[in-house]
Design an enzyme around this catalytic site. Structure first.
Site, PDB file in Angstrom:
ATOM      1  N   CYS A   2      -2.091  -2.962   7.331  1.00  0.00           N
ATOM      2  CA  CYS A   2      -2.007  -2.920   8.787  1.00  0.00           C
ATOM      3  C   CYS A   2      -0.654  -3.395   9.287  1.00  0.00           C
ATOM      4  O   CYS A   2       0.031  -4.163   8.615  1.00  0.00           O
ATOM      5  CB  CYS A   2      -3.069  -3.835   9.389  1.00  0.00           C
ATOM      6  SG  CYS A   2      -4.710  -3.509   8.774  1.00  0.00           S
ATOM      7  N   ARG A  27       3.957   1.341   6.429  1.00  0.00           N
ATOM      8  CA  ARG A  27       3.034   0.435   5.759  1.00  0.00           C
ATOM      9  C   ARG A  27       1.718   1.136   5.396  1.00  0.00           C
ATOM     10  O   ARG A  27       0.929   0.589   4.622  1.00  0.00           O
ATOM     11  CB  ARG A  27       2.744  -0.763   6.666  1.00  0.00           C
ATOM     12  CG  ARG A  27       3.972  -1.601   6.937  1.00  0.00           C
ATOM     13  CD  ARG A  27       3.710  -2.616   8.027  1.00  0.00           C
ATOM     14  NE  ARG A  27       2.750  -3.618   7.639  1.00  0.00           N
ATOM     15  CZ  ARG A  27       3.020  -4.700   6.938  1.00  0.00           C
ATOM     16  NH1 ARG A  27       4.244  -4.915   6.539  1.00  0.00           N
ATOM     17  NH2 ARG A  27       2.092  -5.565   6.638  1.00  0.00           N
ATOM     18  N   TRP A  74      -5.100  -0.039   8.440  1.00  0.00           N
ATOM     19  CA  TRP A  74      -5.351   0.552   7.111  1.00  0.00           C
ATOM     20  C   TRP A  74      -6.725   0.042   6.710  1.00  0.00           C
ATOM     21  O   TRP A  74      -6.901  -1.149   6.434  1.00  0.00           O
ATOM     22  CB  TRP A  74      -4.264   0.078   6.155  1.00  0.00           C
ATOM     23  CG  TRP A  74      -4.279   0.735   4.809  1.00  0.00           C
ATOM     24  CD1 TRP A  74      -3.786   1.960   4.492  1.00  0.00           C
ATOM     25  CD2 TRP A  74      -4.784   0.185   3.594  1.00  0.00           C
ATOM     26  NE1 TRP A  74      -3.961   2.207   3.151  1.00  0.00           N
ATOM     27  CE2 TRP A  74      -4.572   1.129   2.574  1.00  0.00           C
ATOM     28  CE3 TRP A  74      -5.404  -1.019   3.255  1.00  0.00           C
ATOM     29  CZ2 TRP A  74      -4.940   0.921   1.254  1.00  0.00           C
ATOM     30  CZ3 TRP A  74      -5.778  -1.236   1.938  1.00  0.00           C
ATOM     31  CH2 TRP A  74      -5.544  -0.271   0.949  1.00  0.00           C
ATOM     32  N   ASN A 100      -4.215  -8.389  10.762  1.00  0.00           N
ATOM     33  CA  ASN A 100      -3.885  -7.826   9.451  1.00  0.00           C
ATOM     34  C   ASN A 100      -4.369  -8.826   8.416  1.00  0.00           C
ATOM     35  O   ASN A 100      -4.018 -10.006   8.491  1.00  0.00           O
ATOM     36  CB  ASN A 100      -2.359  -7.626   9.344  1.00  0.00           C
ATOM     37  CG  ASN A 100      -1.916  -7.265   7.928  1.00  0.00           C
ATOM     38  OD1 ASN A 100      -2.720  -6.766   7.133  1.00  0.00           O
ATOM     39  ND2 ASN A 100      -0.662  -7.519   7.608  1.00  0.00           N
ATOM     40  N   GLY A 101      -5.162  -8.361   7.439  1.00  0.00           N
ATOM     41  CA  GLY A 101      -5.680  -9.274   6.421  1.00  0.00           C
ATOM     42  C   GLY A 101      -7.160  -9.015   6.222  1.00  0.00           C
ATOM     43  O   GLY A 101      -7.687  -7.982   6.650  1.00  0.00           O
ATOM     44  N   GLU A 482       6.774   4.506 -14.972  1.00  0.00           N
ATOM     45  CA  GLU A 482       7.279   4.556 -13.607  1.00  0.00           C
ATOM     46  C   GLU A 482       7.386   6.008 -13.121  1.00  0.00           C
ATOM     47  O   GLU A 482       7.033   6.323 -11.986  1.00  0.00           O
ATOM     48  CB  GLU A 482       8.642   3.834 -13.529  1.00  0.00           C
ATOM     49  CG  GLU A 482       9.337   3.889 -12.182  1.00  0.00           C
ATOM     50  CD  GLU A 482       8.515   3.351 -11.016  1.00  0.00           C
ATOM     51  OE1 GLU A 482       7.474   2.708 -11.244  1.00  0.00           O
ATOM     52  OE2 GLU A 482       8.913   3.608  -9.867  1.00  0.00           O
ATOM     53  N   LYS A 486       5.352   7.605  -9.938  1.00  0.00           N
ATOM     54  CA  LYS A 486       6.019   8.281  -8.817  1.00  0.00           C
ATOM     55  C   LYS A 486       5.351   9.613  -8.538  1.00  0.00           C
ATOM     56  O   LYS A 486       5.072   9.957  -7.405  1.00  0.00           O
ATOM     57  CB  LYS A 486       7.479   8.553  -9.142  1.00  0.00           C
ATOM     58  CG  LYS A 486       8.608   7.612  -8.853  1.00  0.00           C
ATOM     59  CD  LYS A 486       8.684   6.813  -7.629  1.00  0.00           C
ATOM     60  CE  LYS A 486       7.593   5.821  -7.464  1.00  0.00           C
ATOM     61  NZ  LYS A 486       7.886   4.415  -7.578  1.00  0.00           N
ATOM     62  N   GLU A 489       1.651   9.224  -7.111  1.00  0.00           N
ATOM     63  CA  GLU A 489       1.444   8.671  -5.771  1.00  0.00           C
ATOM     64  C   GLU A 489       1.920   9.604  -4.662  1.00  0.00           C
ATOM     65  O   GLU A 489       1.344   9.594  -3.587  1.00  0.00           O
ATOM     66  CB  GLU A 489       2.012   7.250  -5.614  1.00  0.00           C
ATOM     67  CG  GLU A 489       3.487   7.084  -5.726  1.00  0.00           C
ATOM     68  CD  GLU A 489       3.924   5.617  -5.647  1.00  0.00           C
ATOM     69  OE1 GLU A 489       3.217   4.777  -5.091  1.00  0.00           O
ATOM     70  OE2 GLU A 489       5.025   5.337  -6.154  1.00  0.00           O
ATOM     71  N   HIS A 505      -3.008   9.536 -31.648  1.00  0.00           N
ATOM     72  CA  HIS A 505      -4.196   8.674 -31.780  1.00  0.00           C
ATOM     73  C   HIS A 505      -5.240   9.006 -30.724  1.00  0.00           C
ATOM     74  O   HIS A 505      -6.139   8.215 -30.464  1.00  0.00           O
ATOM     75  CB  HIS A 505      -3.782   7.204 -31.701  1.00  0.00           C
ATOM     76  CG  HIS A 505      -2.859   6.819 -32.819  1.00  0.00           C
ATOM     77  ND1 HIS A 505      -3.286   6.664 -34.116  1.00  0.00           N
ATOM     78  CD2 HIS A 505      -1.520   6.622 -32.834  1.00  0.00           C
ATOM     79  CE1 HIS A 505      -2.253   6.364 -34.892  1.00  0.00           C
ATOM     80  NE2 HIS A 505      -1.168   6.345 -34.128  1.00  0.00           N
ATOM     81  N   LYS A 604       2.609   0.501   2.049  1.00  0.00           N
ATOM     82  CA  LYS A 604       3.875   0.034   1.490  1.00  0.00           C
ATOM     83  C   LYS A 604       3.747  -1.371   0.926  1.00  0.00           C
ATOM     84  O   LYS A 604       4.251  -1.685  -0.129  1.00  0.00           O
ATOM     85  CB  LYS A 604       4.958   0.090   2.576  1.00  0.00           C
ATOM     86  CG  LYS A 604       6.336  -0.406   2.123  1.00  0.00           C
ATOM     87  CD  LYS A 604       6.909   0.503   1.057  1.00  0.00           C
ATOM     88  CE  LYS A 604       8.241   0.046   0.533  1.00  0.00           C
ATOM     89  NZ  LYS A 604       8.581   0.727  -0.739  1.00  0.00           N
TER      90      LYS A 604
HETATM   91  O1  M6R Z   1       6.349  -5.142  -2.584  1.00  0.00           O
HETATM   92  P1  M6R Z   1       6.005  -5.159  -4.048  1.00  0.00           P
HETATM   93  O2  M6R Z   1       7.172  -4.849  -4.926  1.00  0.00           O
HETATM   94  O3  M6R Z   1       5.310  -6.422  -4.469  1.00  0.00           O
HETATM   95  O4  M6R Z   1       4.949  -3.980  -4.226  1.00  0.00           O
HETATM   96  C1  M6R Z   1       4.349  -3.754  -5.460  1.00  0.00           C
HETATM   97  C2  M6R Z   1       3.648  -2.424  -5.500  1.00  0.00           C
HETATM   98  O5  M6R Z   1       2.643  -2.362  -4.521  1.00  0.00           O
HETATM   99  C3  M6R Z   1       4.604  -1.247  -5.292  1.00  0.00           C
HETATM  100  O6  M6R Z   1       5.634  -1.256  -6.234  1.00  0.00           O
HETATM  101  C4  M6R Z   1       3.847   0.090  -5.391  1.00  0.00           C
HETATM  102  O7  M6R Z   1       3.388   0.298  -6.693  1.00  0.00           O
HETATM  103  C5  M6R Z   1       4.716   1.254  -4.931  1.00  0.00           C
HETATM  104  N1  M6R Z   1       3.946   2.161  -4.136  1.00  0.00           N
HETATM  105  C6  M6R Z   1       5.259   2.069  -6.039  1.00  0.00           C
HETATM  106  O8  M6R Z   1       6.002   3.156  -5.614  1.00  0.00           O
END
Ligand code: M6R
Length: 609
Positions: A2, A27, A74, A100-101, A482, A486, A489, A505, A604
């Site tokens: 949020c 966010r 959110w 937010n929370g 990684e 990418k 997501e 395996h 985010k």
């Molecule tokens: O703000 P942070 O680096 O702690 O966030 C960690 C993850 O939530 C963040 O890297 C997330 O995996 C991204 N969406 C990756 O692209």
């Protein structure tokens, strides 16, 4: 997660709230709303979906007024809907709250309030706060907030207004981000700095459970016990434009192209061409301190965790200190063996990720030394850790992390070199070799950013697939993870990353002509093994695109497509190989028509557990 914006002052609140909410869109959210005091009455407009829907509502009925709160939600408790959107309000509609929370004991409070006759409109945990405030309100909003906070458990950043006291906005936070912006004849609250940066650069960072009372002409901060709190004013030096798209179609591609600068800035004045010193201002770890450390833990989430995997490899290789890497949400619940001889490195772009902060706090309780690697000055991680290493990536807005990752990698190298020099594991000649190679990375990344035709071709030919495999050995395995993250997501394609030697395996059973394979082959000492792994999948029908260093033509011979990258030493290849993987994900997602910067279901900054 949020987003919150609040305004009180000489100007009309609604446009400022809407502008702020737009800046917080990154966010992640699924509904939005504002509450403004208009002619002594609180007026609320809120609805499911994008801010555009809210804008339409506000076009039909304007909300002129000089105090208000806004929210992008959110969903956690209750589906995204008009009713579940914030702001929430009390029965008589005299006060409104944004949150937010997560209120962990909301069921208990809800049942108790219901027994007193309160009726609930929504399925949210937040609505209990509105009714609790109502219950505790006896003519003093500040007291009502203090009393209510006493009852709630969990995480919160709250903004509250009341039409009975229209000259104040009250806010408080615990474990969820909230900042205060200081203006002339106006003041602001927000979840993040870009939301208010067009109006002020003077910011207060709030600590947990500090109560803030904003009026048009001032900001007062108190403890819950009523003691005044003195705060340092942070002056934000980066401009609003660095948080804008600047001609690029998406934030993600802009941020990918910002990497040479971000990498250079992160190395700048820490490692230098003509000096054998490594200068890290905010880290005060002495050789003596390091001698007492027998183990390092790197703890993080998502992309930051993947940077940590590279960190483990380089710290162990260069400084010869054992390192464990942990996912933050797992670390805190497994009763880790940590004590005063443990060094915990947390990595977090935002510095506000709930799981990572919990790991930090657990480690502090157990007397570990904690270093935070973070991108946000003044974030909770930076304030709570013993030492900080900032990644100077600039604001990262796209949900998919790119420049944060490469600067986190650079930070891992800097820390590994620093430890290795401090504990005498590295001779100066070796240091110079690595340092000089590192200083060349920005130019090499630039070169990679220029060569995108092959990647666009791959995206063009493969965007319709529903599964892809990423394979690599050693450090390439970490970068594969990684790359796969990418892709999944932002394009919603199922992507698996495997250590190439593991294929036989089990997972090789899945390989056929419908599964493109992305093979990383940058580790020269493992090249022959990797070529064999590529052949294994080619034999099973897979089309392979490989990423290798210039000169490794054997890799090209066994692959359908090959991307050659500038040569560098093995430990530094992740900084280069991730660049085409980021671009590849981006082009595939664009081909598929995905909302690249705001992928579905993602936020985010994950400020709840
Ligand atoms: O703000 P942070 O680096 O702690 O966030 C960690 C993850 O939530 C963040 O890297 C997330 O995996 C991204 N969406 C990756 O692209």
């Amino acid at each position: 997660m949020c987003g919150i914006v609040g305004y009180i002052g000489k100007n009309e609140a609604t446009p400022i709230l809407m502008e702020g909410l737009e800046k917080l869109e990154y966010r992640g959210y699924d509904s939005a709303g504002v509450a403004v005091i208009v002619d002594d009455k609180i007026k609320i407009k809120k609805c499911k979906g994008r801010l555009k829907n809210l804008e339409k509502k506000l076009e039909k009925e304007k909300l002129p007024g000089n105090i208000g709160i806004g929210h992008t939600r959110w969903a956690t408790h209750g589906e995204p809907s008009d009713t579940n959107s914030h702001p929430h309000f009390n029965k008589s509609g005299t006060l409104a709250v944004v949150h937010n929370g997560i209120i962990e004991n909301y069921i208990y409070i809800k049942e108790w309030l219901e027994s007193l006759g309160y009726e609930f409109q929504s399925d949210t945990d937040t609505e209990v706060i509105a009714h609790l405030l109502d219950y505790n309100y006896d003519g003093d909003l500040i007291e009502a907030v203090s009393k209510s906070i006493d009852k709630i458990e969990g995480s919160y950043a709250l903004g509250v207004i009341s039409e009975i006291e229209p000259d104040k906005l009250v806010a408080i936070r615990k474990d969820s981000p909230l900042i205060v912006g200081l203006g002339e004849g106006e003041n602001f609250i927000a979840s993040d700095i870009p939301a208010i940066l067009n109006h002020t650069r003077k910011i207060y960072m709030l600590e947990d459970r500090e109560l803030v009372i904003l009026s048009k002409d001032g900001v007062e901060i108190k403890t819950l016990e009523g003691m005044p709190v003195e705060k340092e004013v942070y002056n934000i030096t980066w401009d609003a434009e660095s948080a804008e798209k600047g001609g690029y179609e998406h934030f993600m591609i802009k941020e990918i192209y910002e990497q040479p600068k971000a990498i250079r800035d992160t190395m700048n004045s820490r490692i230098m061409k003509d000096s054998d010193d490594i200068v890290i201002d905010d880290i005060n770890l002495t050789a003596e301190d390091l001698k007492n450390i027998n183990r390092v833990f790197i703890v993080a989430c998502g992309t930051a965790y993947h940077a940590g995997m590279v960190g483990k490899y380089v710290i162990e290789k260069l400084a010869r200190i054992p390192v464990e890497v942990d996912i933050a949400s797992e670390f805190r619940y497994r009763n880790p063996l940590i004590d005063e001889n443990t060094l915990l490195i947390i990595i977090s772009q935002s510095g506000e990720t709930a799981d990572t902060l919990s790991a930090l706090r657990l480690a502090k309780k157990k007397n570990c030394r904690v270093i935070a690697v973070t991108n946000v000055v003044g974030s909770s991680a930076s304030r709570e850790a013993d030492d900080v290493l900032y990644t100077w990536a600039g604001p990262e807005i796209a949900v998919a992390s790119t420049k944060a990752y490469t600067t986190q990698l650079i930070s891992m190298y800097i820390l590994a070199l620093y430890f290795a020099r401090l504990n005498g594991e590295m001779e100066v000649e070796e240091y110079r070799l690595i340092r000089d190679e590192m200083l060349e990375l920005p130019d090499k990344v630039n070169k990679l950013l220029e060569d995108k035709e092959e990647l666009q071709k791959f995206a063009n030919n493969n965007f319709g697939h529903m599964d892809m495999f990423y394979i690599g050995r050693g450090l390439d395995g970490a970068v594969s993870l990684e790359g796969a993250l990418k892709l999944k997501e932002i394009s919603y394609i199922h992507a698996e990353a495997y250590a190439a030697g593991e294929l036989k395996h089990g997972p090789i059973a899945l390989i056929d002509e419908d599964i493109p394979v992305i093979a990383l082959a940058t580790q020269n000492e493992l090249l022959d093994k990797m070529i064999s792994n590529i052949k294994e999948v080619v034999t099973r029908g897979a089309k392979v695109i490989s990423f290798t260093l210039e000169g490794n033509t054997d890799v090209g011979k066994v692959s359908d497509q090959v991307i050659y990258m500038p040569k560098t030493i093995s430990i530094l290849t992740p900084v280069l190989s991730v660049i085409p993987l980021q671009l590849l994900s981006y082009y595939v997602a664009v081909h598929r028509g995905c909302d690249v910067d705001k992928p579905k279901n993602l936020a985010k900054s994950v400020t709840v557990e």
